[in-house]
Design an enzyme around this catalytic site. Structure first.
Site, PDB file in Angstrom:
ATOM      1  N   ARG A  76       0.849  -1.202   0.000  1.00 15.15           N
ATOM      2  CA  ARG A  76       0.000   0.000   0.000  1.00 15.15           C
ATOM      3  C   ARG A  76       0.874   1.236   0.000  1.00 15.15           C
ATOM      4  O   ARG A  76       1.994   1.217   0.522  1.00 15.15           O
ATOM      5  CB  ARG A  76      -0.853   0.066   1.270  1.00 15.15           C
ATOM      6  CG  ARG A  76      -1.811  -1.050   1.459  1.00 15.15           C
ATOM      7  CD  ARG A  76      -2.364  -0.998   2.891  1.00 15.15           C
ATOM      8  NE  ARG A  76      -2.787  -2.313   3.296  1.00 15.15           N
ATOM      9  CZ  ARG A  76      -4.034  -2.748   3.148  1.00 15.15           C
ATOM     10  NH1 ARG A  76      -4.946  -1.979   2.640  1.00 15.15           N
ATOM     11  NH2 ARG A  76      -4.353  -3.961   3.512  1.00 15.15           N
ATOM     12  N   HIS A 424     -18.056  44.070  -9.507  1.00 11.32           N
ATOM     13  CA  HIS A 424     -19.177  44.533  -8.707  1.00 11.32           C
ATOM     14  C   HIS A 424     -20.013  43.379  -8.158  1.00 11.32           C
ATOM     15  O   HIS A 424     -20.282  43.284  -6.962  1.00 11.32           O
ATOM     16  CB  HIS A 424     -20.020  45.466  -9.585  1.00 11.32           C
ATOM     17  CG  HIS A 424     -21.194  46.036  -8.873  1.00 11.32           C
ATOM     18  ND1 HIS A 424     -22.444  45.465  -8.931  1.00 11.32           N
ATOM     19  CD2 HIS A 424     -21.301  47.094  -8.048  1.00 11.32           C
ATOM     20  CE1 HIS A 424     -23.273  46.161  -8.185  1.00 11.32           C
ATOM     21  NE2 HIS A 424     -22.604  47.168  -7.643  1.00 11.32           N
ATOM     22  N   ARG A 531     -19.500  51.261   2.420  1.00 12.22           N
ATOM     23  CA  ARG A 531     -19.451  51.967   1.127  1.00 12.22           C
ATOM     24  C   ARG A 531     -20.782  52.716   0.984  1.00 12.22           C
ATOM     25  O   ARG A 531     -21.802  52.111   0.667  1.00 12.22           O
ATOM     26  CB  ARG A 531     -19.292  50.976  -0.016  1.00 12.22           C
ATOM     27  CG  ARG A 531     -17.989  50.195  -0.002  1.00 12.22           C
ATOM     28  CD  ARG A 531     -18.049  49.119  -1.077  1.00 12.22           C
ATOM     29  NE  ARG A 531     -16.764  48.575  -1.462  1.00 12.22           N
ATOM     30  CZ  ARG A 531     -16.307  47.389  -1.062  1.00 12.22           C
ATOM     31  NH1 ARG A 531     -17.019  46.644  -0.243  1.00 12.22           N
ATOM     32  NH2 ARG A 531     -15.133  46.956  -1.504  1.00 12.22           N
ATOM     33  N   GLU A 714      -5.412  53.720  -1.443  1.00 15.72           N
ATOM     34  CA  GLU A 714      -5.719  52.814  -2.560  1.00 15.72           C
ATOM     35  C   GLU A 714      -5.107  53.275  -3.867  1.00 15.72           C
ATOM     36  O   GLU A 714      -5.338  52.681  -4.913  1.00 15.72           O
ATOM     37  CB  GLU A 714      -7.234  52.607  -2.687  1.00 15.72           C
ATOM     38  CG  GLU A 714      -8.036  53.870  -2.741  1.00 15.72           C
ATOM     39  CD  GLU A 714      -9.539  53.615  -2.795  1.00 15.72           C
ATOM     40  OE1 GLU A 714      -9.973  52.506  -3.112  1.00 15.72           O
ATOM     41  OE2 GLU A 714     -10.282  54.575  -2.535  1.00 15.72           O
ATOM     42  N   GLY A 735      -6.965  50.076   0.751  1.00 17.03           N
ATOM     43  CA  GLY A 735      -7.989  49.521  -0.138  1.00 17.03           C
ATOM     44  C   GLY A 735      -7.259  48.727  -1.206  1.00 17.03           C
ATOM     45  O   GLY A 735      -6.867  49.252  -2.247  1.00 17.03           O
ATOM     46  N   THR A 736      -7.081  47.449  -0.933  1.00 18.79           N
ATOM     47  CA  THR A 736      -6.203  46.664  -1.807  1.00 18.79           C
ATOM     48  C   THR A 736      -6.838  46.310  -3.149  1.00 18.79           C
ATOM     49  O   THR A 736      -6.142  45.852  -4.049  1.00 18.79           O
ATOM     50  CB  THR A 736      -5.747  45.378  -1.087  1.00 18.79           C
ATOM     51  OG1 THR A 736      -6.887  44.772  -0.507  1.00 18.79           O
ATOM     52  CG2 THR A 736      -4.737  45.697  -0.019  1.00 18.79           C
ATOM     53  N   ASN A 737      -8.143  46.551  -3.307  1.00 20.53           N
ATOM     54  CA  ASN A 737      -8.737  46.299  -4.628  1.00 20.53           C
ATOM     55  C   ASN A 737      -8.206  47.320  -5.625  1.00 20.53           C
ATOM     56  O   ASN A 737      -7.636  46.973  -6.664  1.00 20.53           O
ATOM     57  CB  ASN A 737     -10.262  46.404  -4.588  1.00 20.53           C
ATOM     58  CG  ASN A 737     -10.877  45.425  -3.630  1.00 20.53           C
ATOM     59  OD1 ASN A 737     -10.291  44.391  -3.332  1.00 20.53           O
ATOM     60  ND2 ASN A 737     -12.052  45.749  -3.127  1.00 20.53           N
ATOM     61  N   ASP A 738      -8.433  48.601  -5.302  1.00 23.35           N
ATOM     62  CA  ASP A 738      -7.939  49.623  -6.219  1.00 23.35           C
ATOM     63  C   ASP A 738      -6.417  49.682  -6.214  1.00 23.35           C
ATOM     64  O   ASP A 738      -5.801  49.933  -7.241  1.00 23.35           O
ATOM     65  CB  ASP A 738      -8.531  50.993  -5.853  1.00 23.35           C
ATOM     66  CG  ASP A 738      -9.882  51.187  -6.522  1.00 23.35           C
ATOM     67  OD1 ASP A 738      -9.973  50.932  -7.736  1.00 23.35           O
ATOM     68  OD2 ASP A 738     -10.849  51.565  -5.843  1.00 23.35           O
ATOM     69  N   CYS A 800      -8.871  46.844   3.909  1.00 21.57           N
ATOM     70  CA  CYS A 800     -10.310  46.631   3.780  1.00 21.57           C
ATOM     71  C   CYS A 800     -10.684  46.174   2.374  1.00 21.57           C
ATOM     72  O   CYS A 800     -11.852  46.121   2.031  1.00 21.57           O
ATOM     73  CB  CYS A 800     -11.073  47.896   4.141  1.00 21.57           C
ATOM     74  SG  CYS A 800     -10.661  49.280   3.091  1.00 21.57           S
TER      75      CYS A 800
END
Ligand code: PEP
Ligand code: MG
Length: 845
Positions: A76, A424, A531, A714, A735-738, A800
């Site tokens: 095995r 979005h 927001r 951001e 703001g790590t998205n932008d 955030c």
């Protein structure tokens, strides 16, 4: 043999470790130490197996010396982590004419012949890698069939079947070692997190037969239900069988405990059953884990062949870990460490039942977990109409925009053709716990015709029922069975224990009272990002908003904003009340204004009527506001500087709500966050205005209040100039998205279209909108944090963006002394657990 680190007899003291011999070998040693009846076993180390794959066999005779001369053997796999898999077990090694003759005597010729035939065929296909078709002409099962089987082997290989046990064992070891090195196996285990060079160990074990004249058979037993984790003896036993056959032969297999559906081992073999149950209980305590016991009964004698960690659903994983801690088998800290944070996602949402049939009609990015079923609708208005009829619907759009928010709230799930993990639809979906799949390129969205065209040409129309599986990214036709979310007592226990360990704050991104309530339910320590723009898409407010946009002068604008003021005040009062004194960070208005204007002719005509303006004025105004690059245009703080009335109204609403909510509850200290800042002067201008609104409210009301003003970092420039900017700030929230969008110059709304190509070709290791780019964006975070702190040592630091809930971002932020991370409400429990695990790992280092 004991001293040979590569081929080691498994005894209580032999030098065997998971890191060198794999999990199975180590587990077998533990069972031996518990004095359980484990057949003789020799463990081959990773090193030995690696050499075998290269053509260098170990001393096979030395291995065989550990077993009786005529014993049959099995091999095995033993990888470091059992989840990494490995080649299938090979049973009955050593089968040849002479063992066949012995077995005919002991078992009867039918059973013996069947075993021999099965072995030769298995060996041919899986060890010698011959074509299974070669046995197509074998007709019988008895002695004739065996002869045909052996002849077929000889015809194909021009050699007789190797009867020698050493030869067979050598070939089995070689084929298993090589299989582990094959590309498929490598890819499969890497997908489960194994390192590229993960090793494989093998265990060679004496067969406990399971087939015999007297009581014989094989089965598996575990003490908990794999789905729920609740105590429940589960498994099957099949007389006259080997390995895991019992699990594939439902009809003839015995239940383990008394069962109205049929006979059970408990009734038929009470003594054996009791022994087995005791062994399993001992294994649970001593191995500190829920184990599945693989056992064989050979002529009435019980053998324990193996113990494997019980397979478990996320819900069961939580309950098992918690119960082991409650039974004092493991410490609470260890229970916290044992649950993978991402597993919690599955507990917080309904899921497609694992056993349900899936008619997958498309696949996209799994943007918000959970599953939901509904009839397809193609517009937000239809979604709302559906909801008012109490009919579940799935909102299908090319992509969503803020105008779709109400439709999203009304829908049970969202499906979009375009978009990535921070588009979005994805952000809102995660925020409100709505299952969502985006970026589905294998379905043609013919939204004007209100239909979807599938790859195979099928057409799915408005009103047809589909299911969105936001956990896997699958789109399914119809309504498969679902499994409900499970926020049970075990989950609460685990979360409490996690919070006791955690040393970084976790807040939630929440825009509405419902979000805030979810955040509270999940024990978020405040709102890290509200927001506010979403609040303006309410149909009653949209028209006022549009009037405001069309106002010619500041005075006119102020007058219209007066009408929005009470609505905003109400929004904030509700949030403050729900959060009961916990911090609420409100981001001032962020998007470009023209997002609020109608995009089609009929909407523009309605607007012209509402504003009592000629249609041409409306269209001209809309055209004049259009921007080539709206995300880099007049938005965020740029609006705050050039159209200050909006921020003034919002600040007033926040302060008035602060006084109102503080009156009947804990004192509120609102946090006001300025978005899209890139220069210190922007902050100064906005701060001056907000301070004077605060002074005005204070004078009017005669009541004092505190507030904290901060900046959302951001843009790359804000991170670089955080030293200047922080002078005016109580907090900096990244703001790590932008910030990711602008650092890469990569549109967060369009990247989904090619991201999988980019990741596949290893341009990016992961989608940077999903997994924080620690090298690039991370460097900006680090620079921003260091520079900000230099001028303002007690500035509060946080992130955030959507990354806030990921364990690796939390680790990054925690290591740099950030105060908190903020993420979608439904990700809060996972973030709390991940943060606790980091703290525990740090303490126990
Ligand atoms: C961000 O940019 O990281 C952020 C949190 O704000 P938004 O997603 O609203 O742009
Ligand atoms: Mg942003």
């Amino acid at each position: 043999m004991q001293n040979n680190p590569n081929t080691t007899l498994v005894t209580q003291t032999a030098p065997i470790a998971t890191a060198t011999h794999g999990g199975r070998a180590k587990c077998l040693q533990r069972l031996v130490r518990l004095d359980l009846p484990v057949p003789t076993t020799v463990a081959l180390s990773f090193e030995a197996v690696h050499k075998i794959a290269q053509g260098e066999l170990p001393d096979i005779e030395a291995v065989l010396k550990q077993f009786p001369d005529d014993a049959l053997l099995c091999v095995r796999p033993s990888s470091e982590d059992p989840d990494w898999g490995g080649p299938g077990a090979v049973l009955n090694i050593g089968m040849n004419d002479s063992s066949h003759a012995t077995l005919c005597r002991d078992l009867g010729s039918d059973a013996a012949t069947a075993l021999y035939m099965r072995f030769v065929q298995y060996y041919a296909v899986h060890v010698a890698r011959l074509d299974p078709d070669m046995f197509d002409n074998v007709t019988g099962n008895g002695p004739e069939g065996l002869k045909e089987t052996l002849r077929a082997y000889e015809d194909e290989t021009e050699e007789s079947f190797p009867g020698n046990r050493a030869t067979q064992l050598g070939a089995v070891l070689r084929s298993m070692a090589r299989a582990w090195d094959g590309t498929t196996a490598r890819l499969l285990r890497q997908a489960k997190g194994a390192p590229a060079e993960a090793g494989l160990g093998l265990v060679v074990q004496q067969m406990a037969f399971g087939v015999g004249i007297k009581k014989s058979g094989a089965g598996v037993l575990q003490l908990v239900d794999s789905n729920t984790g609740l105590p429940q003896i589960t498994g099957r036993y099949l007389r006259q069988s080997q390995g895991r056959d019992a699990l594939h032969a439902e009809a003839e297999a015995l239940y383990l405990t008394k069962d109205p559906r049929g006979p059970s081992l408990e009734e038929e073999e009470p003594v054996l059953f009791k022994q087995l149950q005791d062994h399993a209980a001992l294994m649970r305590v001593k191995l500190r884990e829920e184990m599945q016991v693989e056992f064989t009964v050979d002529d009435g004698v019980l053998h324990i062949l193996d113990g494997v960690r019980v397979a478990r659903s996320p819900r069961a994983a939580v309950r098992i870990a918690v119960q082991l801690a409650k039974d004092k088998i493991i410490p609470q800290q260890e229970a916290v460490m044992r649950v993978e944070p991402s597993m919690l996602n599955e507990l917080l949402h309904r899921q497609v039942d694992k056993d349900a049939a899936r008619d997958v009609i498309g696949h996209g990015i799994a943007a918000s977990p959970g599953a939901a079923t509904g009839r397809i609708v193609f517009t937000a208005a239809e979604a709302q109409a559906s909801a008012s009829r109490n009919e579940d619907c799935v909102l299908v759009r090319r992509e969503t925009s803020p105008e779709d928010i109400r439709g999203m709230h009304a829908a049970k799930a969202v499906l979009t053709e375009r978009g990535g993990i921070t588009s979005h639809a994805a952000v809102i979906g995660r925020g409100i716990g709505l299952p969502c799949v985006v970026g589905v390129s294998d379905i043609r969205f013919q939204t004007n015709d209100k239909q979807l065209m599938l790859k195979d040409g099928r057409i799915i129309k408005q009103g047809d029922v589909i299911t969105i599986d936001g956990t896997s990214g699958d789109v399914l036709l119809g309504a498969p069975a679902m499994q409900e979310a499970a926020l049970d007592d075990a989950f609460q226990n685990l979360m409490d224990w996690a919070d006791a360990e955690r040393d970084i704050g976790i807040r939630a991104n929440a825009d509405t009272p419902a979000d805030a309530q979810t955040a509270r339910n999940f024990n978020a320590q405040g709102i890290g990002l509200c927001r506010t723009e979403h609040m303006f898409f309410d149909i009653n407010r949209l028209t006022v908003m549009r009037e405001m946009i069309f106002a010619e002068t500041g005075e006119d604008r102020r007058a219209v904003l007066e009408r929005l003021l009470p609505m905003q005040r109400d929004d904030f009062t509700q949030l403050f009340r729900i959060m009961e004194g916990q911090p609420v960070c409100i981001r001032l208005f962020d998007p470009p204004l023209h997002e609020f204007l109608p995009t089609n002719r009929s909407g523009q005509r309605e607007l012209a009527e509402a504003l009592d303006l000629p249609l041409s004025d409306v269209t001209r105004r809309i055209e004049a506001m259009m921007e080539y690059n709206p995300m880099l245009g007049l938005r965020g703080v740029r609006l705050g500087v050039t159209v200050p009335e909006i921020y003034e109204m919002q600040a007033r609403a926040i302060f008035e709500a602060t006084l109102e909510a503080s009156r009947d509850g804990d004192p509120v200290v609102p946090e006001i966050m300025i978005p899209l800042v890139s220069a210190k002067r922007e902050v100064e201008l906005v701060k001056t205005n907000i301070d004077s609104v605060a002074a005005a409210v204070h004078n009017e009301r005669g009541e004092s209040f505190d507030y904290r003003l901060g900046v959302m970092v951001e843009t790359p420039r804000a991170a670089l100039r955080a030293g200047d900017i922080a002078q005016h700030c109580a907090f900096l929230s990244f703001g790590t998205n932008d910030l990711t969008q602008m650092t890469y110059g990569l549109s967060r709304d369009d990247a989904g279209r090619f991201m999988s190509d980019y990741v596949r070709q290893e341009v990016f290791p992961e989608d940077p909108f999903h997994t924080l780019d620690l090298d690039g964006v991370g460097e900006l975070l680090e620079l921003g944090a260091t520079r900000g702190r230099k001028t303002q040592p007690d500035v509060t630091l946080s992130i955030c963006g959507e990354h806030g809930g990921n364990p690796e971002s939390i680790a990054f932020c925690r290591a740099r002394g950030f105060d908190y991370v903020s993420c979608s409400p439904f990700r809060v429990p996972g973030a709390r657990l991940a943060a606790a695990q980091l703290a525990i790992a740090h303490k126990t280092l």
